[in-house]
Design a protein around this motif. Structure first.
Motif, PDB file in Angstrom:
ATOM      1  N   HIS A  38      38.263  38.904  49.025  1.00  0.00           N
ATOM      2  CA  HIS A  38      36.971  39.573  49.168  1.00  0.00           C
ATOM      3  C   HIS A  38      35.993  39.257  48.039  1.00  0.00           C
ATOM      4  CE1 HIS A  38      37.968  42.122  52.631  1.00  0.00           C
ATOM      5  NE2 HIS A  38      39.181  42.191  52.107  1.00  0.00           N
ATOM      6  N   ILE A  39      36.470  38.604  46.981  1.00  0.00           N
ATOM      7  CA  ILE A  39      35.602  38.334  45.846  1.00  0.00           C
ATOM      8  C   ILE A  39      35.653  36.851  45.472  1.00  0.00           C
ATOM      9  CG2 ILE A  39      35.961  40.665  44.935  1.00  0.00           C
ATOM     10  CD1 ILE A  39      37.650  39.308  42.679  1.00  0.00           C
ATOM     11  N   SER A  40      34.593  36.407  44.808  1.00  0.00           N
ATOM     12  CA  SER A  40      34.567  35.106  44.160  1.00  0.00           C
ATOM     13  C   SER A  40      34.813  35.363  42.675  1.00  0.00           C
ATOM     14  CB  SER A  40      33.210  34.441  44.375  1.00  0.00           C
ATOM     15  OG  SER A  40      33.102  33.270  43.615  1.00  0.00           O
ATOM     16  N   TYR A  41      35.791  34.675  42.095  1.00  0.00           N
ATOM     17  CA  TYR A  41      36.256  35.011  40.749  1.00  0.00           C
ATOM     18  C   TYR A  41      36.090  33.824  39.808  1.00  0.00           C
ATOM     19  CZ  TYR A  41      39.555  36.337  37.026  1.00  0.00           C
ATOM     20  OH  TYR A  41      40.135  36.628  35.825  1.00  0.00           O
ATOM     21  N   MET A  42      35.524  34.086  38.634  1.00  0.00           N
ATOM     22  CA  MET A  42      35.421  33.074  37.588  1.00  0.00           C
ATOM     23  C   MET A  42      36.141  33.587  36.355  1.00  0.00           C
ATOM     24  SD  MET A  42      32.045  31.320  35.906  1.00  0.00           S
ATOM     25  CE  MET A  42      32.163  30.223  34.488  1.00  0.00           C
ATOM     26  N   PRO A  43      37.264  32.956  35.960  1.00  0.00           N
ATOM     27  CA  PRO A  43      38.056  33.432  34.829  1.00  0.00           C
ATOM     28  C   PRO A  43      37.489  32.984  33.490  1.00  0.00           C
ATOM     29  CG  PRO A  43      39.090  31.517  35.783  1.00  0.00           C
ATOM     30  CD  PRO A  43      37.878  31.812  36.631  1.00  0.00           C
ATOM     31  N   GLN A  44      38.168  33.411  32.414  1.00  0.00           N
ATOM     32  CA  GLN A  44      37.728  33.046  31.066  1.00  0.00           C
ATOM     33  C   GLN A  44      37.774  31.540  30.858  1.00  0.00           C
ATOM     34  OE1 GLN A  44      39.750  35.315  28.014  1.00  0.00           O
ATOM     35  NE2 GLN A  44      39.709  37.184  29.237  1.00  0.00           N
ATOM     36  N   GLN A  45      38.794  30.901  31.371  1.00  0.00           N
ATOM     37  CA  GLN A  45      38.891  29.447  31.319  1.00  0.00           C
ATOM     38  C   GLN A  45      38.415  28.875  32.655  1.00  0.00           C
ATOM     39  OE1 GLN A  45      39.655  27.934  28.487  1.00  0.00           O
ATOM     40  NE2 GLN A  45      39.960  29.945  27.556  1.00  0.00           N
ATOM     41  N   PRO A  46      37.762  27.710  32.634  1.00  0.00           N
ATOM     42  CA  PRO A  46      37.168  27.182  33.878  1.00  0.00           C
ATOM     43  C   PRO A  46      38.176  26.865  34.972  1.00  0.00           C
ATOM     44  CG  PRO A  46      37.002  25.579  32.088  1.00  0.00           C
ATOM     45  CD  PRO A  46      37.437  26.864  31.465  1.00  0.00           C
ATOM     46  N   SER A  47      39.427  26.567  34.608  1.00  0.00           N
ATOM     47  CA  SER A  47      40.494  26.348  35.601  1.00  0.00           C
ATOM     48  C   SER A  47      40.122  25.308  36.654  1.00  0.00           C
ATOM     49  CB  SER A  47      40.861  27.679  36.283  1.00  0.00           C
ATOM     50  OG  SER A  47      41.301  28.625  35.338  1.00  0.00           O
TER      51      SER A  47
ATOM     52  N   GLN B 244      32.247  25.016  32.268  1.00  0.00           N
ATOM     53  CA  GLN B 244      31.887  26.376  32.662  1.00  0.00           C
ATOM     54  C   GLN B 244      30.792  26.360  33.721  1.00  0.00           C
ATOM     55  OE1 GLN B 244      34.528  27.784  31.745  1.00  0.00           O
ATOM     56  NE2 GLN B 244      33.666  29.598  30.802  1.00  0.00           N
ATOM     57  N   ARG B 245      29.852  25.433  33.610  1.00  0.00           N
ATOM     58  CA  ARG B 245      28.817  25.315  34.646  1.00  0.00           C
ATOM     59  C   ARG B 245      29.430  24.937  35.986  1.00  0.00           C
ATOM     60  NH1 ARG B 245      24.617  21.404  31.834  1.00  0.00           N
ATOM     61  NH2 ARG B 245      26.069  21.445  30.087  1.00  0.00           N
ATOM     62  N   ALA B 246      30.372  24.011  35.954  1.00  0.00           N
ATOM     63  CA  ALA B 246      31.048  23.610  37.195  1.00  0.00           C
ATOM     64  C   ALA B 246      31.811  24.789  37.795  1.00  0.00           C
ATOM     65  CB  ALA B 246      31.992  22.445  36.926  1.00  0.00           C
ATOM     66  N   ALA B 247      32.484  25.560  36.950  1.00  0.00           N
ATOM     67  CA  ALA B 247      33.248  26.713  37.441  1.00  0.00           C
ATOM     68  C   ALA B 247      32.323  27.758  38.056  1.00  0.00           C
ATOM     69  CB  ALA B 247      34.058  27.326  36.300  1.00  0.00           C
ATOM     70  N   PHE B 248      31.145  27.955  37.459  1.00  0.00           N
ATOM     71  CA  PHE B 248      30.206  28.929  38.015  1.00  0.00           C
ATOM     72  C   PHE B 248      29.649  28.447  39.354  1.00  0.00           C
ATOM     73  CE2 PHE B 248      25.946  30.868  38.356  1.00  0.00           C
ATOM     74  CZ  PHE B 248      26.342  32.199  38.407  1.00  0.00           C
ATOM     75  N   ILE B 249      29.349  27.169  39.448  1.00  0.00           N
ATOM     76  CA  ILE B 249      28.879  26.616  40.729  1.00  0.00           C
ATOM     77  C   ILE B 249      29.947  26.796  41.806  1.00  0.00           C
ATOM     78  CG2 ILE B 249      28.254  24.480  41.925  1.00  0.00           C
ATOM     79  CD1 ILE B 249      26.914  23.579  39.305  1.00  0.00           C
TER      80      ILE B 249
ATOM     81  N   CYS C 291      32.913  38.089  40.524  1.00  0.00           N
ATOM     82  CA  CYS C 291      33.499  38.727  39.354  1.00  0.00           C
ATOM     83  C   CYS C 291      33.662  37.670  38.264  1.00  0.00           C
ATOM     84  CB  CYS C 291      34.843  39.362  39.705  1.00  0.00           C
ATOM     85  SG  CYS C 291      34.704  40.811  40.780  1.00  0.00           S
ATOM     86  N   LEU C 292      32.969  37.856  37.154  1.00  0.00           N
ATOM     87  CA  LEU C 292      32.966  36.873  36.074  1.00  0.00           C
ATOM     88  C   LEU C 292      33.645  37.488  34.857  1.00  0.00           C
ATOM     89  CD1 LEU C 292      29.241  35.641  36.389  1.00  0.00           C
ATOM     90  CD2 LEU C 292      31.247  34.967  37.734  1.00  0.00           C
ATOM     91  N   ASP C 293      34.789  36.933  34.470  1.00  0.00           N
ATOM     92  CA  ASP C 293      35.643  37.512  33.438  1.00  0.00           C
ATOM     93  C   ASP C 293      35.469  36.781  32.103  1.00  0.00           C
ATOM     94  OD1 ASP C 293      37.582  38.773  31.994  1.00  0.00           O
ATOM     95  OD2 ASP C 293      39.261  38.213  33.277  1.00  0.00           O
ATOM     96  N   GLU C 294      34.540  37.274  31.269  1.00  0.00           N
ATOM     97  CA  GLU C 294      34.269  36.687  29.950  1.00  0.00           C
ATOM     98  C   GLU C 294      34.182  35.162  30.008  1.00  0.00           C
ATOM     99  OE1 GLU C 294      36.011  38.515  26.414  1.00  0.00           O
ATOM    100  OE2 GLU C 294      37.245  39.741  27.737  1.00  0.00           O
TER     101      GLU C 294
END
Length: 247
Positions: free
Chosen positions: A73-82, A134-139, A150-153
């Motif tokens: 149900h959510i789009s998640y961005m962790p502390q590391q870009p993964s 981090q930009r790629a992970a946010f995109i 949900c953006l985790d630090e």
């Protein structure tokens, strides 16, 4: 997409709560930040919202639908870009939408261009700087079809100047998309600069001890970081957080 957290509690061992009677909400298209000391259960809260774990008490709902223990149900961005090392940048940012069957390569390329990554579409993660990753992970999060992000630090590992650049970039992209965002940080400056509203958590067992409405209009600018109003709000939040440092 409205998120509602009502009377949520959670314990790892069934004895001592990490989260205790947490109550807050995120309105449709709102940017809300959870601010709290390290170890206060901010990431645990995201795991509950994402359905990885179930609360021992309380209700988590999206648009009035209970989602306790439900994933996807959510789009998640962790502390590391993964980012997956065997996929190109373009393939990485398309991953979330690809898994949902709604892959939009043209939108992905447009967002990469806005992020200054158009020349890195065919590059691999090891060829990128920390800010680029981090930009790629946010995109990737933006391209996922879920309406709640949900953006985790996500900027905690970046140096101060890169972090500010990333905050400004995030705001510019978010302004165009206006997804509902729940952001976690332990940086007061970051919370004030980015948010519509801020919830302050106590030390564990964490509970909401303060809600603050950020009065600054959008779009935000660097000059606001030096204004009296900004410093006054920082002092207010620091005063709320200060007792948690010695708990």
């Amino acid at each position: 997409m409205k998120l509602q957290i009502k009377d949520v509690s959670y314990s790892f061992d069934g004895k001592q709560n990490i989260l205790e009677n947490i109550n807050f909400y995120v309105d449709d298209g709102e940017f809300v930040t959870i601010l709290g000391p390290s170890g206060s259960g901010k990431s645990t809260l995201f795991h509950l919202i994402g359905g990885i774990m179930k609360p021992h008490h309380g209700i988590i709902s999206l648009d009035s639908k209970k989602i306790n223990g439900l994933k996807g149900h959510i789009s998640y961005m962790p502390q590391q870009p993964s980012l997956l090392p065997w996929r190109t940048v373009l393939e990485n940012v398309l991953l979330g939408s690809e898994l949902s069957g709604v892959k939009d390569k043209e939108m992905a390329k447009a967002l990469l261009m806005k992020a200054g990554l158009e020349e890195y579409e065919k590059a691999y993660p090891h060829e990128l700087s920390g800010g680029m990753k981090q930009r790629a992970a946010f995109i990737r999060s933006i391209l996922s079809p879920q309406e709640l992000m949900c953006l985790d630090e996500p900027f905690s590992a970046l140096d101060e100047l890169t972090r500010l650049q990333m905050q400004k970039w995030l705001m510019s992209v978010w302004e165009e998309n206006r997804r509902s965002v729940l952001f976690v940080t332990h940086s007061i400056d970051e919370a004030v600069f980015l948010s519509d509203r801020i919830y302050v958590l106590s030390a564990k067992p964490a509970t909401v001890i303060k809600e603050v409405v950020v009065p600054f209009p959008r779009p935000r600018s660097e000059e606001q970081l030096l204004s009296d109003e900004f410093f006054n709000l920082k002092r207010e939040l620091y005063a709320a957080l200060k007792p948690t440092f010695t708990t």
